[in-house]
Design a protein around this motif. Sequence first.
Motif, short mmCIF file in Angstrom:
data_model
loop_
_atom_site.label_atom_id
_atom_site.label_comp_id
_atom_site.label_asym_id
_atom_site.label_seq_id
_atom_site.Cartn_x
_atom_site.Cartn_y
_atom_site.Cartn_z
N HIS A 164 102.97 43.47 51.60
CA HIS A 164 102.56 42.62 50.48
C HIS A 164 102.37 43.47 49.22
CE1 HIS A 164 99.92 39.75 48.30
NE2 HIS A 164 100.70 38.86 48.90
N ASN A 204 107.11 42.90 49.36
CA ASN A 204 106.94 41.53 49.85
C ASN A 204 108.27 40.86 50.22
OD1 ASN A 204 104.77 39.78 50.53
ND2 ASN A 204 105.43 38.38 48.92
N HIS A 228 101.96 34.97 58.42
CA HIS A 228 102.69 35.55 57.29
C HIS A 228 103.93 34.75 56.92
CE1 HIS A 228 100.53 39.39 56.73
NE2 HIS A 228 100.15 39.13 57.97
N ASN A 285 101.82 29.89 54.22
CA ASN A 285 101.30 30.98 55.04
C ASN A 285 99.81 31.13 54.74
OD1 ASN A 285 101.07 32.50 52.62
ND2 ASN A 285 103.11 33.36 52.89
N TYR A 324 98.40 33.26 52.99
CA TYR A 324 98.19 33.62 51.58
C TYR A 324 98.16 32.36 50.71
CZ TYR A 324 99.39 38.53 52.60
OH TYR A 324 99.43 39.82 53.08
N SER A 344 102.99 42.31 55.00
CA SER A 344 101.86 42.91 55.70
C SER A 344 100.84 43.47 54.72
CB SER A 344 102.37 44.06 56.58
OG SER A 344 103.40 43.60 57.41
N TYR A 378 102.93 42.83 63.97
CA TYR A 378 103.51 41.69 63.27
C TYR A 378 104.55 41.08 64.20
CZ TYR A 378 100.73 43.33 59.57
OH TYR A 378 99.61 43.71 58.86
#
Length: 176
Positions: free
Chosen positions: A40, A47, A81, A110, A112, A120, A131
């Motif tokens: 990330h 990203n 993610h 996700n 976020y 990540s 992951y």
Amino acid sequence: MSLDRALAPDPYDLLPSVPSFTVTSADVTDGQPLDELYAHTSVGGKNLSPQLSWSGFPDETRGFVVTCFDPDAPTGSGFWHWVLVNLPVTVTSLDRGVDPLPDGAFCVRNDYGERAFGGSAPPPGDRPHRYVFAVHAIDVDRLEVTPDATPAYVGFNLAFHTLARATLRPTFQVRG
């Protein structure tokens, strides 16, 4: 604050067993650290979603769902993610940073809060996180979910439609 905690189980060890097939990547290797390209931006990454290809899925497969889940996030519920749904059966690979998505496919939010891949970003100094990139071969052309569905709701639907699953489990760590 301490990040000491038990190791979370692999999420697919908790679900009914399904056959497996093969997923490969030019970008990530099972059990090996991810490059910062796939981290990330909050931890200095780019990203980008990694390139993925899959084969050997059941003949009766009618579509795919691709997910990425971090069971090691210190949340009690892991961290989603990426949840990319309704890939046509004719799509058997995704390019790095896939954009645009194949026709008919979309991402649900996700963890976020974005309808996209989120790289990540484990807490600095925490142990390496796993992951789990999974390609789910499904028995329907499309899951009956909308872009407003939660990852958990997609997972619930996958429980009833997954014919087989292929996984890669790279890791990532941010040094403290």
